[in-house]
Design a protein around this motif. Structure first.
Motif, PDB file in Angstrom:
ATOM      1  N   GLU A 188      29.532  46.700  24.566  1.00  0.00           N
ATOM      2  CA  GLU A 188      29.791  45.259  24.510  1.00  0.00           C
ATOM      3  C   GLU A 188      30.588  44.901  23.260  1.00  0.00           C
ATOM      4  OE1 GLU A 188      25.798  43.936  27.012  1.00  0.00           O
ATOM      5  OE2 GLU A 188      25.873  43.698  24.832  1.00  0.00           O
ATOM      6  N   LYS A 189      30.191  45.492  22.146  1.00  0.00           N
ATOM      7  CA  LYS A 189      30.900  45.210  20.897  1.00  0.00           C
ATOM      8  C   LYS A 189      32.347  45.679  20.965  1.00  0.00           C
ATOM      9  CE  LYS A 189      27.148  44.932  17.547  1.00  0.00           C
ATOM     10  NZ  LYS A 189      26.310  45.748  16.656  1.00  0.00           N
ATOM     11  N   THR A 202      34.244  45.918  23.674  1.00  0.00           N
ATOM     12  CA  THR A 202      35.045  45.121  24.599  1.00  0.00           C
ATOM     13  C   THR A 202      35.219  43.690  24.112  1.00  0.00           C
ATOM     14  OG1 THR A 202      33.022  44.824  25.895  1.00  0.00           O
ATOM     15  CG2 THR A 202      34.564  46.461  26.669  1.00  0.00           C
ATOM     16  N   GLU A 203      34.328  43.251  23.226  1.00  0.00           N
ATOM     17  CA  GLU A 203      34.402  41.944  22.577  1.00  0.00           C
ATOM     18  C   GLU A 203      35.813  41.658  22.039  1.00  0.00           C
ATOM     19  OE1 GLU A 203      31.686  41.363  19.132  1.00  0.00           O
ATOM     20  OE2 GLU A 203      30.265  40.995  20.761  1.00  0.00           O
ATOM     21  N   ALA A 214      38.166  39.979  24.359  1.00  0.00           N
ATOM     22  CA  ALA A 214      37.729  38.728  25.003  1.00  0.00           C
ATOM     23  C   ALA A 214      38.495  37.518  24.455  1.00  0.00           C
ATOM     24  CB  ALA A 214      36.230  38.542  24.772  1.00  0.00           C
TER      25      ALA A 214
END
Lengths: 102, 102
Positions: B95-96, B98-99, B102
Motif C-alpha cells: 500500500e505504501k 502504490t501510494e 495515487a
DNA sequence: TATATATATGATCGATTACTCATATATGGA
DNA sequence: TCCATATATGAGTAATCGATCATATATATA
C-alpha cells in the motif's frame, strides 16, 4: 505473477537470519546506529551494512543519515510480534525434544 | 553455541518459501495428503516431498502414514498467526509503495 | 586542505538452496 | 506373484546467500 505467498516469503526471508534477528533486537531496545550495533554483535562492518540493507529493502527498517552516522528504526512494529511468535514456537519445539530425556 | 536468534531463524527459514507457505495454506483448509497437494499446487512430486520434509523436520508439520499415503497436519497452530502477520506487513508495504502513484 | 571516521559497495569464494530426472522403496490390489 | 500407486531419495546443476577483503564515498574536524 506474484501471489500473496511470494510477498509473505519476502518478509519472512528478510527476517530469517540469526544476525538480522539480533540486529532487530538491538534496535528494539533503543540502539539505532549502525556504529553501535557492530561492536555489540561482533560483526564485520561491511557484513552488518549488507544485513541492514536487506532489512531496509524489505521495508522492515527505515534509515536516515545524521552526519556520518546512519540511523535505523523499525518501519513496522508488527515484525516484533512475528519474532515473538517464532520464539514461542521454537521454545515449544525444544521442550518437546528434551521431554524425551525427562 | 546456539542462541535464541538461531532457533527463531530455523523456524522462520523453514516457512520463508512461497511453496511452503502455499502448502501450509492447503493444510490449513483441510487438505492433508501429499497426493492432493501436488496437483493443486502444480508441483513436481519430488520437490513437494522435499518441501514437506523441511516442514516436518522444523517441527511445523507432523506426518503419519496411512497405507500408501502420507498425511500431514500442523504441529503448532501458531505458525498461522505468524503467516497472517507476515501477510499484514506485506500488505502495508505494498500500500505504501502504490501510494506514490495515487 | 589534510586527516579521521562512518558507511557503502565491488569482487571473490565457499556453502547452501531449490529444482529436476531417474530410481528406490513400500504398500495395496488384481 | 505381478503391477500400479504414493512417496522418498541419490545425483547433478544453476542460482542465491553470507562472509570477507579491499576500496570508494561522504562528512566532520583539526
Amino acid at each position: 505473477m506474484n501471489t500473496a505467498a511470494d510477498f509473505q516469503a519476502d518478509i519472512l526471508s528478510a527476517v530469517a537470519h540469526p544476525n538480522r534477528i539480533r540486529i532487530l533486537e538491538k534496535i528494539r531496545y533503543g540502539i539505532n546506529c549502525n556504529c553501535e550495533i557492530a561492536p555489540e554483535l561482533n560483526m564485520e562492518q561491511s557484513n552488518l551494512s549488507r544485513h541492514l540493507k536487506i532489512l531496509v529493502k524489505s521495508g522492515i527498517l527505515r534509515s536516515w543519515k545524521e552526519g556520518l552516522r546512519t540511523n535505523y528504526e523499525i518501519a513496522d512494529k508488527r515484525i516484533y510480534k512475528l519474532l515473538d511468535i517464532a520464539a514461542d514456537i521454537a521454545k515449544t519445539k525444544l521442550e518437546k525434544q528434551t521431554e524425551v530425556f525427562a
